[in-house]
Motif scaffolding. Sequence first.
Motif, PDB file in Angstrom:
ATOM      1  N   UNK A   3       0.809  -1.204   0.000  1.00  0.00           N
ATOM      2  CA  UNK A   3       0.000   0.000   0.000  1.00  0.00           C
ATOM      3  C   UNK A   3       0.841   1.253   0.000  1.00  0.00           C
ATOM      4  N   UNK A  31       1.074   4.215 -14.495  1.00  0.00           N
ATOM      5  CA  UNK A  31       0.319   5.445 -14.295  1.00  0.00           C
ATOM      6  C   UNK A  31      -0.132   5.531 -12.851  1.00  0.00           C
ATOM      7  N   UNK A  33      -3.434   7.119 -10.479  1.00  0.00           N
ATOM      8  CA  UNK A  33      -4.803   7.609 -10.593  1.00  0.00           C
ATOM      9  C   UNK A  33      -5.270   8.151  -9.236  1.00  0.00           C
ATOM     10  N   UNK A  35      -8.848   8.832  -7.012  1.00  0.00           N
ATOM     11  CA  UNK A  35     -10.252   8.488  -6.888  1.00  0.00           C
ATOM     12  C   UNK A  35     -10.853   9.255  -5.715  1.00  0.00           C
ATOM     13  N   UNK A  88      -8.343   9.087  -2.685  1.00  0.00           N
ATOM     14  CA  UNK A  88      -7.362   8.008  -2.704  1.00  0.00           C
ATOM     15  C   UNK A  88      -6.508   8.096  -3.959  1.00  0.00           C
ATOM     16  N   UNK A  92      -0.781   2.179 -10.735  1.00  0.00           N
ATOM     17  CA  UNK A  92      -0.895   1.009 -11.620  1.00  0.00           C
ATOM     18  C   UNK A  92       0.509   0.503 -11.889  1.00  0.00           C
ATOM     19  N   UNK A  98      -2.942  -4.464 -11.895  1.00  0.00           N
ATOM     20  CA  UNK A  98      -3.484  -4.182 -10.571  1.00  0.00           C
ATOM     21  C   UNK A  98      -3.236  -2.739 -10.163  1.00  0.00           C
ATOM     22  N   UNK A  99      -4.209  -2.181  -9.455  1.00  0.00           N
ATOM     23  CA  UNK A  99      -4.035  -0.888  -8.813  1.00  0.00           C
ATOM     24  C   UNK A  99      -3.694  -1.116  -7.348  1.00  0.00           C
ATOM     25  N   UNK A 101      -3.788   0.912  -3.882  1.00  0.00           N
ATOM     26  CA  UNK A 101      -4.376   2.129  -3.335  1.00  0.00           C
ATOM     27  C   UNK A 101      -3.604   2.646  -2.133  1.00  0.00           C
ATOM     28  N   UNK A 102      -3.625   3.958  -1.988  1.00  0.00           N
ATOM     29  CA  UNK A 102      -3.112   4.580  -0.784  1.00  0.00           C
ATOM     30  C   UNK A 102      -4.140   4.512   0.320  1.00  0.00           C
ATOM     31  N   UNK A 103      -3.778   5.035   1.466  1.00  0.00           N
ATOM     32  CA  UNK A 103      -4.637   4.933   2.651  1.00  0.00           C
ATOM     33  C   UNK A 103      -5.696   6.021   2.702  1.00  0.00           C
TER      34      UNK A 103
END
Lengths: 111, 120
Positions: A3, A31, A33, A35, A88, A92, A98-99, A101-103
């Motif tokens: 993470x 890349x 992203x 969200x 968030x 990638x 797979x992505x 995600x950060x916290x």
Amino acid sequence: SQQGEEDPQALSIQEGENATMNCSYKTSINNLQWYRQNSGRGLVHLILIRSNEREKHSGRLRVTLDTSKKSSSLLITASRAADTASYFCASMNTGFQKLVFGTGTRLLVSP
Amino acid sequence: NAGVTQTPKFRVLKTGQSMTLLCAQDMNHEYMYWYRQDPGMGLRLIHYSVGEGTTAKGEVPDGYNVSRLKKQNFLLGLESAAPSQTSVYFCASSKHRVATLGSSSTDTQYFGPGTRLTVL
């Protein structure tokens, strides 16, 4: 853990102010992203920046990417109460599948 | 166009019970994902699928199984629920990744509304 981390964890500002959120990731990426998640809802895609790009704009959003520091930032200008949400980043990996995600950063914009 | 839907929205289980979460997408996406979201930890990938009939493990696969018998559906199963599986579960889908790098927009994931699961 793979993470990423986001900073700050929480941010409280007044309407009209700018909000800046930072993200760090761990692996080489294709890349990155950003969200947005409103309380109790799913995530909604905001913007994508490729690894060969340094800055990208979309409306009131500005994203930067520094691959040498493995970091990104999201700037929301002229914030509105409706911007209140959690944000968030998601990286990638170069395998494209797979992505990670950060916290997340919880943003509160007060009228 | 409903996008990504999840069934059920809420569920309470007792330890040891089993259940299946259903994810459906009507966007003809190749890739589908199951995540869990816990307070302060963001989203963590449980399993994913890059096409009908294929599945792969993510970051936290233990205690879960998945199946992708139809392109539009991705099922997440808990065979013997544990309190540690109390979480909010999100399904997501994305378009097929093409070979050219210029198509990075296909990496965007579309999320369902989530399933809130409590295991007592």
